[in-house]
Design a protein around this motif. Structure first.
Motif, short mmCIF file in Angstrom:
data_model
loop_
_atom_site.label_atom_id
_atom_site.label_comp_id
_atom_site.label_asym_id
_atom_site.label_seq_id
_atom_site.Cartn_x
_atom_site.Cartn_y
_atom_site.Cartn_z
N VAL B 63 25.94 55.12 27.69
CA VAL B 63 27.06 55.53 28.54
C VAL B 63 28.31 55.76 27.67
N ASN B 64 29.07 56.78 28.02
CA ASN B 64 30.35 57.07 27.37
C ASN B 64 31.25 55.83 27.39
N ALA B 65 31.80 55.48 26.22
CA ALA B 65 32.58 54.24 26.12
C ALA B 65 33.87 54.27 26.94
N ASP B 66 34.48 55.46 27.09
CA ASP B 66 35.72 55.54 27.88
C ASP B 66 35.46 55.21 29.34
N CYS B 67 34.32 55.68 29.86
CA CYS B 67 33.95 55.36 31.24
C CYS B 67 33.73 53.87 31.39
N ALA B 68 32.99 53.29 30.45
CA ALA B 68 32.70 51.85 30.51
C ALA B 68 33.99 51.05 30.41
N LEU B 69 34.94 51.52 29.59
CA LEU B 69 36.21 50.81 29.45
C LEU B 69 37.00 50.79 30.76
N ARG B 70 36.94 51.90 31.50
CA ARG B 70 37.62 51.93 32.80
C ARG B 70 37.01 50.90 33.75
N VAL B 71 35.69 50.83 33.75
CA VAL B 71 35.03 49.83 34.61
C VAL B 71 35.36 48.42 34.11
N GLY B 72 35.39 48.25 32.79
CA GLY B 72 35.77 46.96 32.22
C GLY B 72 37.18 46.56 32.63
N ALA B 73 38.09 47.52 32.63
CA ALA B 73 39.47 47.23 33.06
C ALA B 73 39.48 46.84 34.54
N ALA B 74 38.68 47.53 35.37
CA ALA B 74 38.64 47.23 36.80
C ALA B 74 38.16 45.79 37.03
N VAL B 75 37.11 45.38 36.31
CA VAL B 75 36.62 44.00 36.44
C VAL B 75 37.72 43.03 36.03
N GLU B 76 38.42 43.37 34.99
CA GLU B 76 39.47 42.49 34.49
C GLU B 76 40.62 42.41 35.51
N PHE B 77 40.93 43.51 36.20
CA PHE B 77 41.95 43.47 37.25
C PHE B 77 41.55 42.44 38.32
N VAL B 78 40.27 42.48 38.70
CA VAL B 78 39.81 41.55 39.73
C VAL B 78 39.83 40.11 39.20
N HIS B 79 39.35 39.93 37.97
CA HIS B 79 39.35 38.59 37.38
C HIS B 79 40.79 38.05 37.30
N CYS B 80 41.72 38.87 36.84
CA CYS B 80 43.10 38.41 36.67
C CYS B 80 43.80 38.18 38.02
N TYR B 81 43.51 39.05 39.00
CA TYR B 81 44.11 38.80 40.33
C TYR B 81 43.63 37.44 40.85
N SER B 82 42.35 37.12 40.61
CA SER B 82 41.82 35.86 41.14
C SER B 82 42.49 34.67 40.45
N LEU B 83 42.80 34.82 39.17
CA LEU B 83 43.50 33.74 38.46
C LEU B 83 44.92 33.58 39.01
N ILE B 84 45.60 34.70 39.24
CA ILE B 84 46.98 34.65 39.75
C ILE B 84 47.01 33.92 41.10
N HIS B 85 46.11 34.31 42.00
CA HIS B 85 46.10 33.66 43.32
C HIS B 85 45.62 32.21 43.22
N ASP B 86 44.64 31.97 42.35
CA ASP B 86 44.12 30.61 42.18
C ASP B 86 45.19 29.67 41.63
N ASP B 87 46.09 30.20 40.83
CA ASP B 87 47.14 29.37 40.22
C ASP B 87 48.30 29.08 41.18
N LEU B 88 48.34 29.72 42.34
CA LEU B 88 49.47 29.54 43.26
C LEU B 88 49.60 28.08 43.71
N PRO B 89 50.82 27.65 44.03
CA PRO B 89 51.04 26.26 44.46
C PRO B 89 50.12 25.83 45.59
N ALA B 90 49.84 26.73 46.54
CA ALA B 90 48.97 26.35 47.67
C ALA B 90 47.51 26.22 47.25
N MET B 91 47.17 26.76 46.08
CA MET B 91 45.78 26.68 45.60
C MET B 91 45.72 25.61 44.50
N ASP B 92 45.46 25.99 43.27
CA ASP B 92 45.31 25.00 42.19
C ASP B 92 46.63 24.55 41.57
#
Lengths: 296, 296
Positions: B63-92
């Motif tokens: 697979v073209n690396a640029d395409c894979a990088l976009r998908v990699g960035a998308a996964v990272e957006f989801v991973h990072c959003y989950s950390l941001i919400h998980d770190d909130l005072p009402a959560m962890d």
């Protein structure tokens, strides 16, 4: 026409309720409270205006109603998630929504955060499902349009501006942009979705977009008026919060009379954009009237 | 191989950083703080393990690396959003993440909620974009798989179970399910994504899924071990929180020794699933070793 519209709105509301309940069943697993909170946050409530716009813009192009209902449910998931997060203590700290305790009051804050996250995610899952449309290109267009309408350059960006409005005084231009982003983009998506599902011609999509743009602004101006003029009994939510927070609104900038005149002008203008559909768009034209006449 | 892996991880991290910064630019508009918080939450940090899995599972199929990088960035957006919400005072209620103040500490709570919402939404926008893959069917499959992995039946459901674990004692079965949902599903998506992008045969997809399943569990067991054995300096985050919260973890249930043995067994088993790719999957096999050897 307003009598017919009210019957049609009630019919759509029932169908949307059924679709949401079917798409989002309860569970017996240990994570059940999450699904209860998601269901609580998006069942039993609301005018279902956005799904109505999806259904009636889709019907202009003869789209299958079950497909349109799935898209309508997806828009409602996004709308309801935004209300759940907007009501959180760190945001607007709302106590009541549609006459019932807000999600974080009924459950707790953490569950409300996760329920919102779950609904937003589920909206995209529903759109990308082959049951929504057989053509994957159409499904991708729906995902793209919904993401743009609800992300940082759309609804979420508008919510950010709304937070900033608490300590900065925006002029009419920025207030208009704020409202277009915060509520207008999702209303615009609801109207565009019918055109995407129906593979409408560019001129038809343009007409729907122009209609939605004016409708969304009229809707928001009336929301601002109801925050000043309405009662909690009528609106089912806490009123007077904008003034209390010192936020610039269409009403604070224009005054009540000019704000109402502006909403009425936008409503007529919205209906005028639909002339190219001739009689077939009467229900959407009636919505434009309804939006400025409503008391909730 | 571990030296090569470390170089490859560093190379991917740089490429992901560049891709994210390009996809998510700053803005001069009034809503700028939202974009700053989104960038703060997903730039300058992390091992980028999930994008690495996307890139290297994709490279199995040319697979073209640029395409894979976009998908990699998308996964990272989801991973990072989950950390941001998980770190909130009402959560962890986390104070530190990757050695820096968490998003709600650096900005404020409302901005952190919105930044998370914006990142989650943007992940789907990136996946549905024609630049990610020319075939709309592939894009829809990516959206569906990411939504399932991160929604109420995936990551968000796992976070809900994690909250419940604070006042209920789960057995090994429920703890395993919790962790599979909370972290395993997104890791599994990262490996499957390469197969989706590369239109892999069912047996290949199955092998990647089995690998990801074992890898994800091994990863989580080691996370639990690090929470007990690691220091804040090493891990860049507050440690000892699980024990403090009285949560059942693999370590509290199995004890440290058996937990480590289990992680090592899973790591070897993960690598074994990749035999069908012969030498081409050496980097993914090395990841399985790395995951149990890491100190952060």
């Amino acid at each position: 026409m307003q009598t017919e519209l009210k019957a049609a709105l009630a019919e759509t509301a029932t169908a949307v309720e059924r679709t949401i309940s079917h798409l989002l069943p309860s569970t017996e697993m240990a994570e059940a409270p999450l699904f209860e909170a998601m269901r609580y946050g998006c069942l039993n409530g609301g005018k279902r205006l956005r799904p109505f716009l999806v259904l009636h813009s889709a019907s202009l192009f003869g789209v299958n109603a079950d497909c349109a209902l799935r898209v309508g449910a997806a828009v409602e998931f996004v709308h309801c998630y935004s209300l759940i997060h907007d009501d959180l203590p760190a945001m607007d700290d709302g106590e009541l929504r549609r006459g019932r305790p807000t999600v974080h009051r009924q459950f707790d804050e953490a569950t409300a955060i996760l329920a919102g996250d779950g609904l937003l995610t589920f909206a995209f899952e529903v759109l990308a499902d082959p049951e929504t449309h057989e053509d994957p290109n159409v499904r991708c267009q729906l995902v793209t349009a919904l993401a743009k309408a609800s992300g940082g350059r759309g609804m979420v960006g508008g919510q950010m501006l709304d937070l900033i409005a608490e300590h900065e005084t925006f002029d009419l231009g920025t207030t208009t942009r704020l409202q277009r982003m915060k509520t207008g983009e999702l209303i615009a998506f609801s109207c565009e979705a019918g055109g995407i599902l129906g593979k409408a011609a560019p001129a038809q999509r343009h007409a729907l977009r122009a209609y939605a743009h004016d409708l969304g602004l009229a809707f928001q101006i009336v929301d601002d008026l109801l925050d000043v003029e309405g009662t909690q009994e009528e609106t089912g939510k806490t009123v007077g919060r904008d003034a209390q927070a010192g936020k610039a609104t269409f009403v604070s900038i224009l005054g009540r009379e000019r704000a109402r005149a502006q909403a009425e002008m936008l409503s007529r203008q919205a209906a005028a954009h639909l002339e190219i559909f001739e009689g077939r768009a009467d229900m959407l034209k009636a919505v434009a009237e309804f939006v400025v006449a409503r008391r909730a």
